[in-house]
Enzyme design. Structure first.
Site, PDB file in Angstrom:
ATOM      1  N   HIS A  19       0.822  -1.213   0.000  1.00 63.96           N
ATOM      2  CA  HIS A  19       0.000   0.000   0.000  1.00 63.96           C
ATOM      3  C   HIS A  19       0.860   1.268   0.000  1.00 63.96           C
ATOM      4  CE1 HIS A  19      -3.530  -2.564   1.652  1.00 63.96           C
ATOM      5  NE2 HIS A  19      -3.458  -2.597   0.338  1.00 63.96           N
ATOM      6  N   SER A 100      -6.759  -1.384  -0.903  1.00 70.20           N
ATOM      7  CA  SER A 100      -6.352  -0.709  -2.145  1.00 70.20           C
ATOM      8  C   SER A 100      -7.472   0.138  -2.758  1.00 70.20           C
ATOM      9  CB  SER A 100      -5.780  -1.708  -3.141  1.00 70.20           C
ATOM     10  OG  SER A 100      -6.624  -2.824  -3.319  1.00 70.20           O
ATOM     11  N   GLU A 118     -13.729  -7.670  -8.064  1.00 69.14           N
ATOM     12  CA  GLU A 118     -13.712  -8.554  -6.896  1.00 69.14           C
ATOM     13  C   GLU A 118     -14.675  -9.702  -7.158  1.00 69.14           C
ATOM     14  OE1 GLU A 118     -11.937  -9.044  -3.991  1.00 69.14           O
ATOM     15  OE2 GLU A 118     -13.298 -10.758  -3.936  1.00 69.14           O
ATOM     16  N   ASP A 143     -13.731 -11.743 -12.992  1.00 69.09           N
ATOM     17  CA  ASP A 143     -12.313 -12.066 -12.935  1.00 69.09           C
ATOM     18  C   ASP A 143     -11.465 -10.834 -13.282  1.00 69.09           C
ATOM     19  OD1 ASP A 143     -10.157 -14.189 -12.854  1.00 69.09           O
ATOM     20  OD2 ASP A 143      -9.819 -13.243 -14.791  1.00 69.09           O
ATOM     21  N   GLY A 144     -10.575 -10.489 -12.363  1.00 64.45           N
ATOM     22  CA  GLY A 144      -9.786  -9.276 -12.526  1.00 64.45           C
ATOM     23  C   GLY A 144      -8.772  -9.342 -13.657  1.00 64.45           C
ATOM     24  N   ASP A 164      -3.267  -7.985  -7.384  1.00 60.45           N
ATOM     25  CA  ASP A 164      -2.990  -8.399  -6.004  1.00 60.45           C
ATOM     26  C   ASP A 164      -3.766  -9.669  -5.645  1.00 60.45           C
ATOM     27  OD1 ASP A 164      -2.266  -8.358  -3.329  1.00 60.45           O
ATOM     28  OD2 ASP A 164      -3.761  -6.849  -2.786  1.00 60.45           O
TER      29      ASP A 164
HETATM   30  N1  SAM Z   1      -6.105  -5.607  -3.106  1.00 62.60           N
HETATM   31  C1  SAM Z   1      -6.723  -5.689  -1.794  1.00 62.60           C
HETATM   32  C2  SAM Z   1      -6.085  -4.660  -0.901  1.00 62.60           C
HETATM   33  O1  SAM Z   1      -4.909  -4.360  -1.090  1.00 62.60           O
HETATM   34  O2  SAM Z   1      -6.761  -4.125  -0.034  1.00 62.60           O
HETATM   35  C3  SAM Z   1      -6.589  -7.058  -1.193  1.00 62.60           C
HETATM   36  C4  SAM Z   1      -6.990  -8.146  -2.106  1.00 62.60           C
HETATM   37  S1  SAM Z   1      -6.884  -9.778  -1.485  1.00 62.60           S
HETATM   38  C5  SAM Z   1      -5.179 -10.057  -1.341  1.00 62.60           C
HETATM   39  C6  SAM Z   1      -7.293 -10.698  -2.927  1.00 62.60           C
HETATM   40  C7  SAM Z   1      -8.743 -10.587  -3.324  1.00 62.60           C
HETATM   41  O3  SAM Z   1      -8.889 -11.091  -4.637  1.00 62.60           O
HETATM   42  C8  SAM Z   1      -9.689 -11.385  -2.452  1.00 62.60           C
HETATM   43  O4  SAM Z   1     -10.675 -10.526  -1.939  1.00 62.60           O
HETATM   44  C9  SAM Z   1     -10.298 -12.412  -3.412  1.00 62.60           C
HETATM   45  O5  SAM Z   1     -11.666 -12.695  -3.128  1.00 62.60           O
HETATM   46  C10 SAM Z   1     -10.142 -11.743  -4.729  1.00 62.60           C
HETATM   47  N2  SAM Z   1     -10.063 -12.619  -5.901  1.00 62.60           N
HETATM   48  C11 SAM Z   1      -9.555 -13.862  -5.973  1.00 62.60           C
HETATM   49  N3  SAM Z   1      -9.546 -14.302  -7.258  1.00 62.60           N
HETATM   50  C12 SAM Z   1     -10.043 -13.278  -8.006  1.00 62.60           C
HETATM   51  C13 SAM Z   1     -10.226 -13.076  -9.394  1.00 62.60           C
HETATM   52  N4  SAM Z   1      -9.941 -14.049 -10.276  1.00 62.60           N
HETATM   53  N5  SAM Z   1     -10.728 -11.901  -9.820  1.00 62.60           N
HETATM   54  C14 SAM Z   1     -11.041 -10.919  -8.936  1.00 62.60           C
HETATM   55  N6  SAM Z   1     -10.878 -11.053  -7.605  1.00 62.60           N
HETATM   56  C15 SAM Z   1     -10.364 -12.203  -7.140  1.00 62.60           C
END
Ligand code: SAM
Length: 281
Positions: A19, A100, A118, A143-144, A164
């Site tokens: 962060h 984030s 998400e 999916d991100g 992330d």
């Molecule tokens: N980026 C956030 C932060 O810094 O505050 C933390 C994110 S956390 C490490 C990872 C997140 O990705 C989880 O909430 C999970 O549910 C989500 N996730 C997992 N696979 C994903 C995907 N294919 N596409 C989008 N989100 C996903």
């Protein structure tokens, strides 16, 4: 089935590094008066309560962000991150922690666009509640990495992407690199911040090698570990690959790493340098 919930880990040492660097990149990129796309492929819930049962259960923030706030002589690199922490916690008690999306929303200007992906249903609902209705901001329950490819090249021609994942699925160590390389080939001037945990050194080495061979240029590598490498001990540290970092990042990082390592009492490997240098003009 995804089970990772970031609320258990918010504000830990990995969040501090990630962060702080993300907020630094954002502060740099928003200095230029031109619109920017902020793309977060794995957004999580957005904002966290460090007094929640989840956060208290692990106590990870006590060994993370709580060690850096109020510490004297903070380096320039972490100034934007610290300023946000202070503005969210005016009483100084540090109970509210920005994920984030909160960092992106705090730094985005009216002309910037924010896209938050998400996949987890519960996290997605929490994120929607946190963000509410906001101009130029979209939340996608999808999916991100697909989002990253769909949105590049961005119409703004400027982008800061945070990738992330939770690495619950081991193939993510490969798929994230493939996705970043593909996005970069469509939009080589974007800034991509790719996070990775240090759990097994061999996985990190393989990821670095994959990135090196991918053709992506200008990749800056940062790593901060709390303990020496030890398989079977969980996450001993974390790192970031920053593609096209602000030119000020390499000069700001050394002091920041020393300060963070001291504050977090880091006893593992610490590193900052080019994984792939920029092409010389
Ligand atoms: N980026 C956030 C932060 O810094 O505050 C933390 C994110 S956390 C490490 C990872 C997140 O990705 C989880 O909430 C999970 O549910 C989500 N996730 C997992 N696979 C994903 C995907 N294919 N596409 C989008 N989100 C996903």
């Amino acid at each position: 089935m995804l089970s990772y919930r970031h609320g258990y880990h918010a504000g830990n040492h990995a969040d501090v590094l990630k962060h702080a660097v993300y907020a630094f990149c954002l502060a740099y990129l928003t200095k230029k008066p031109k619109p920017l796309l902020l793309l977060d492929t794995n957004a999580g819930g957005g904002l966290y309560d460090l007094e929640s049962a989840e956060a208290r259960k692990t106590g990870e923030a006590d060994a993370g962000v709580r060690r850096i706030v109020g510490r004297p002589d903070p380096p320039d690199l972490i100034a934007p991150y610290l300023a946000l922490l202070e503005s969210l916690n005016p009483d100084g008690l540090l109970s509210t922690y920005p994920g984030s999306p909160a960092i992106a929303l705090a730094g985005a200007r009216a002309e910037d666009r924010v896209a938050l992906y998400e996949l987890h249903g519960t996290e997605n609902s929490v994120l929607e509640q946190f963000v509410g209705a906001r101009r130029n901001t979209s939340i996608v329950k999808g999916d991100g990495l697909e989002g990253l490819l769909a949105l590049t090249p961005p119409r703004e021609r400027r982008m800061l992407a945070l990738i992330d994942p939770s690495y619950e699925i081991k193939t993510e160590y490969e798929t994230v690199v493939q996705a970043v390389a593909k996005a970069w080939s469509k939009f080589p001037t974007g800034t991509y911040v790719l996070w990775r945990p240090v759990i097994e050194r061999a996985r990190v080495d393989a990821m670095a090698e994959r990135l090196r061979r991918s053709g992506v240029k200008s990749v800056y590598d940062i790593e901060l570990c709390m303990a020496p490498d030890a398989a079977g001990r969980g996450m001993t540290g974390s790192g970031l690959y920053v593609v096209n970092p602000p030119y000020t990042l390499p000069e700001a990082i050394d002091r920041a790493m020393r300060w963070l390592a001291d504050a977090l009492d880091a006893g593992g490997p610490t590193y900052a340098g080019w994984l792939v240098p920029p092409d010389r003009p």
